[in-house]
Design an enzyme around this catalytic site. Structure first.
Site, PDB file in Angstrom:
ATOM      1  CG  ASP A 218     -32.416 106.686 -53.478  1.00  0.00           C
ATOM      2  OD1 ASP A 218     -32.240 105.887 -52.538  1.00  0.00           O
ATOM      3  OD2 ASP A 218     -32.358 107.916 -53.324  1.00  0.00           O
ATOM      4  CG  HIS A 241     -28.675 104.073 -53.167  1.00  0.00           C
ATOM      5  ND1 HIS A 241     -28.924 105.353 -52.767  1.00  0.00           N
ATOM      6  CD2 HIS A 241     -27.846 104.173 -54.244  1.00  0.00           C
ATOM      7  CE1 HIS A 241     -28.268 106.210 -53.556  1.00  0.00           C
ATOM      8  NE2 HIS A 241     -27.623 105.511 -54.464  1.00  0.00           N
TER       9      HIS A 241
END
Ligand SMILES: *[C@@H]1O[C@H](CO)[C@@H](O)[C@H](O)[C@H]1NC(C)=O
Length: 392
Positions: A218, A241
């Site tokens: 993430d 991310h």
């Protein structure tokens, strides 16, 4: 001659004095003395907590020593206030139980709370997250999951040289803190592991994150509501991310984000580079004074992104626009490659357009060709070379 001798003697005496003063001003507590077993199998939680309790009562600065070896720790809350500075010096690895269910319903594995003057030096955390990720993927009924280390309501904290692998959720969360330095950390989880953010910061003022390798499933770093004066530098991010301010603006009344810088950092193979993200919902939140400078992008899907249209499953976004006001964001000297044709995307709110966006010396390409950029509801200025061609 006599004078020289006198100086030598007084030097020796003062070295001894300094030695004894140092000893008497610092207490040291080894977790082994408190019963911890470095075998990776015996539950050492209570031993760690007893060492903490003694250190916390000490009126001298103290060090909790965790020697080499593997220590099984279940949910552990290290609570202050404490009387003096505490250093936790870790040479070993702290491991979570093999069965993720043993951490129960708590969303924290290791928590430091209400502490002033805390240093966590070295060490490795092994969150053993794989079982929990598999549970979530299978759609079974799973616990909420734990963050590996949380620092809450603490001031004057240093986290230096910490390694964390395979956290169930975020590796490190800093929440409601003042004056925190995170230095040279290494946070690793597989690219496909869900919600394994590297560092999440919220409701905190004066956080410095410098030198770090973050490879996760993430955000490498996520910047939440109420973050003020956050400085990030020398970060190596990816996979993951990227660095994300947001998601913000889920709630109507939400603290904004102010004074955030990211400099001298490299993104490699990440989904995003520098992103600002808000819900398409009514909110009084804001993002202002943000500075992204000297950043290299290597094969990043969305190197520069503002997305104010976040609304998973299209639910709860009545007017489909965001109340979050984004202003004074500077992008300077950002170079490298995009993994998609669209290297720059500014999708700002129609009710609250982005203002004061500055682009300077941007050079992003896609497969050795020019990439593209898109703009919606945005105002700002450009200077220097801008590639892809600016849409401002
Ligand atoms: C943000 O930075 C500005 C300019 O450096 C400063 O005046 C302001 O006080 C800072 N905001 C906070 C909340 O510290």
């Amino acid at each position: 001659m006599a004078a020289a001798k006198l100086i030598t003697i007084s030097c020796v005496v003062s070295v001894f004095l300094i030695f004894f003063i140092t000893l008497s001003n610092a207490a040291s507590y080894n977790v082994i003395t408190f019963g911890a077993k470095p075998d990776g199998r015996t539950d050492s939680t209570q031993s760690f907590l007893r060492a903490w309790a003694v250190a916390c009562r000490s009126s001298q600065a103290s060090t909790i020593v965790v020697p080499k070896g593997r220590y099984l720790i279940k949910n552990a809350v290290f609570r202050g206030p404490c009387k003096s500075r505490i250093t936790v010096q870790i040479s070993g690895t702290i491991v979570a139980p093999n069965d993720y269910r043993a951490l129960g319903k708590s969303d924290r594995w290791i928590l430091f709370i209400k502490v002033d003057r805390l240093s966590i030096i070295g060490g490795t955390l092994d969150g053993k997250g794989a079982g929990f990720w598999a549970c979530r993927k299978s759609g079974r009924n799973c616990p909420v999951g734990t963050r590996s280390i949380t620092i809450n309501s603490a001031n004057n904290v240093i986290v230096s040289g910490l390694t964390s692998i395979n956290s169930q959720l975020s590796h490190l969360v800093i929440s409601s803190c003042n004056n925190v330095i995170v230095r040279n950390v290494k946070f690793i989880a597989p690219a496909e592991s869900p919600n394994t953010d590297g560092i999440h910061v919220e409701s905190s003022t004066g956080v410095t994150i410098t030198g770090g390798t973050i490879q996760t499933g993430d955000d490498c770093i996520s910047v939440g509501r109420g973050t003020r004066n956050l400085h990030m530098s020398n970060i190596k991010c990816g996979p993951g991310h990227g660095v994300s301010i947001g998601s913000l603006g889920k709630d109507l009344n939400e603290d904004g984000v102010e004074n955030v810088t990211l400099t001298n950092s490299v993104f490699t193979g990440s989904d995003n580079g520098v992103r600002i993200k808000s819900w398409a919902r009514p909110s009084r939140s804001f993002v202002r004074n943000v500075f992204f400078q000297n950043i290299i992008m290597r094969n990043v899907k969305n190197p520069i992104l503002i997305d104010q249209n976040y609304c998973p499953n299209n639910q709860g976004c009545p007017n489909k626009n965001s109340g979050v006001k984004i202003s004074q964001v500077t992008y300077r000297n950002i170079q490298g490659t995009s993994a998609t044709p669209k290297a720059v995307a500014f999708d700002c709110s129609s009710s609250n357009p982005c203002r004061g966006i500055k682009l300077q010396d941007i050079k992003l390409t896609y497969m050795n060709k020019a990439a593209t950029s898109t703009c919606k509801n945005i105002g700002g200025t450009i200077s220097g070379v801008i590639m892809p061609r600016s849409c401002l």
